[in-house]
Design a protein around this motif. Structure first.
Motif, PDB file in Angstrom:
ATOM      1  N   SER A  97      41.976 -68.551 -12.633  1.00 36.94           N
ATOM      2  CA  SER A  97      41.320 -67.288 -12.312  1.00 36.94           C
ATOM      3  C   SER A  97      41.339 -66.301 -13.469  1.00 36.94           C
ATOM      4  O   SER A  97      40.447 -65.464 -13.576  1.00 36.94           O
ATOM      5  N   SER A  98      42.332 -66.390 -14.353  1.00 36.79           N
ATOM      6  CA  SER A  98      42.365 -65.464 -15.490  1.00 36.79           C
ATOM      7  C   SER A  98      41.155 -65.659 -16.391  1.00 36.79           C
ATOM      8  O   SER A  98      40.713 -64.704 -17.037  1.00 36.79           O
ATOM      9  N   SER A  99      40.606 -66.854 -16.445  1.00 37.14           N
ATOM     10  CA  SER A  99      39.406 -67.089 -17.248  1.00 37.14           C
ATOM     11  C   SER A  99      38.208 -66.322 -16.694  1.00 37.14           C
ATOM     12  O   SER A  99      37.329 -65.905 -17.446  1.00 37.14           O
ATOM     13  N   PHE A 100      38.177 -66.122 -15.387  1.00 33.58           N
ATOM     14  CA  PHE A 100      37.068 -65.420 -14.754  1.00 33.58           C
ATOM     15  C   PHE A 100      37.314 -63.917 -14.642  1.00 33.58           C
ATOM     16  O   PHE A 100      36.387 -63.127 -14.693  1.00 33.58           O
TER      17      PHE A 100
ATOM     18  N   VAL B 161      38.242 -57.456 -14.756  1.00 27.64           N
ATOM     19  CA  VAL B 161      39.462 -56.688 -14.995  1.00 27.64           C
ATOM     20  C   VAL B 161      39.415 -56.112 -16.410  1.00 27.64           C
ATOM     21  O   VAL B 161      39.833 -54.977 -16.639  1.00 27.64           O
ATOM     22  N   ALA B 162      38.882 -56.885 -17.344  1.00 29.33           N
ATOM     23  CA  ALA B 162      38.789 -56.414 -18.733  1.00 29.33           C
ATOM     24  C   ALA B 162      37.921 -55.168 -18.842  1.00 29.33           C
ATOM     25  O   ALA B 162      38.240 -54.238 -19.580  1.00 29.33           O
TER      26      ALA B 162
ATOM     27  N   ARG C 198      45.652 -58.507 -22.133  1.00 31.25           N
ATOM     28  CA  ARG C 198      45.067 -59.709 -21.521  1.00 31.25           C
ATOM     29  C   ARG C 198      46.007 -60.893 -21.699  1.00 31.25           C
ATOM     30  O   ARG C 198      46.306 -61.623 -20.758  1.00 31.25           O
ATOM     31  N   SER C 199      46.499 -61.082 -22.916  1.00 31.40           N
ATOM     32  CA  SER C 199      47.439 -62.182 -23.186  1.00 31.40           C
ATOM     33  C   SER C 199      48.773 -61.949 -22.501  1.00 31.40           C
ATOM     34  O   SER C 199      49.396 -62.885 -22.002  1.00 31.40           O
ATOM     35  N   LEU C 200      49.209 -60.695 -22.479  1.00 31.01           N
ATOM     36  CA  LEU C 200      50.486 -60.366 -21.854  1.00 31.01           C
ATOM     37  C   LEU C 200      50.469 -60.686 -20.361  1.00 31.01           C
ATOM     38  O   LEU C 200      51.456 -61.186 -19.819  1.00 31.01           O
TER      39      LEU C 200
END
Length: 179
Positions: free
Chosen positions: A40-43, A121-122, A135-137
């Motif tokens: 889901s983080s990819s989306f 989210v971004a 984002r990475s964190l």
């Protein structure tokens, strides 16, 4: 010396049965939600095109503005993390803006391309430029939580039994994966 076809211990405790089938089915069912959580983080946190869009310009969301940011030295591309340090107003256009000798400052507001998705989210939390590391964190913290959960559930299964911990862990992942 004669060999037997089965082990005496397996004859006593039994082979693959209904309980093992239920546990495998439950783990595989929950595995779908675990995979969705990871993917889901990819989306939710995609890399999206963005530009500096000062609030004073009163532009609608999604309207690209490429004249508020200076170009990077030696390149033709604009640095969307910076903007010209001038007083912006709603009537301003690229033609009536004077940029000669104007200093640069950090962009006050970004807008995002909505061609791939209307919102992410971004884009909601402006995870670009100086906030890009978040984002990475977020992904690193998620994986650290999975590691702590795996270690914790291993210790708890020694104390309370594997069956209860497998069921509690599976239901927790299922619940928090959907919510």
């Amino acid at each position: 010396m004669e060999t037997k076809g089965t082990d005496d211990v397996l004859d006593r405790i039994g082979n693959f049965g209904r309980f093992q089938l239920r546990v495998i089915g439950l783990v595989q069912f929950v595995g779908v939600f675990v995979a969705w959580q990871i993917l889901s983080s990819s989306f939710m946190l995609p890399e999206v095109e963005f530009w500096c869009s000062p609030l004073e310009l009163n532009l609608p969301r999604g309207q690209a503005v490429n004249w508020t940011s200076p170009t990077r030295p030696g390149e033709r591309e604009q640095d969307s993390c910076l903007m010209y340090d001038i007083s912006y107003h709603a009537d301003m256009t690229e033609q009536n803006m004077q940029t000669e000798g104007v200093a640069n400052t950090t962009c006050s507001r970004w807008d995002f391309s909505r061609s791939k998705s209307p919102e992410s989210v971004a884009s909601q939390f402006s995870l670009v430029c100086g906030n890009d590391y978040l984002r990475s964190l977020s992904h690193s913290l998620y994986m650290a939580g999975k590691m702590v959960g795996a270690l914790g559930s291993g210790m708890l299964s020694d104390k309370f039994g594997r069956k209860q911990m497998i069921l509690i862990s599976a239901l927790s992942v299922l619940f928090f994966g959907v919510v």
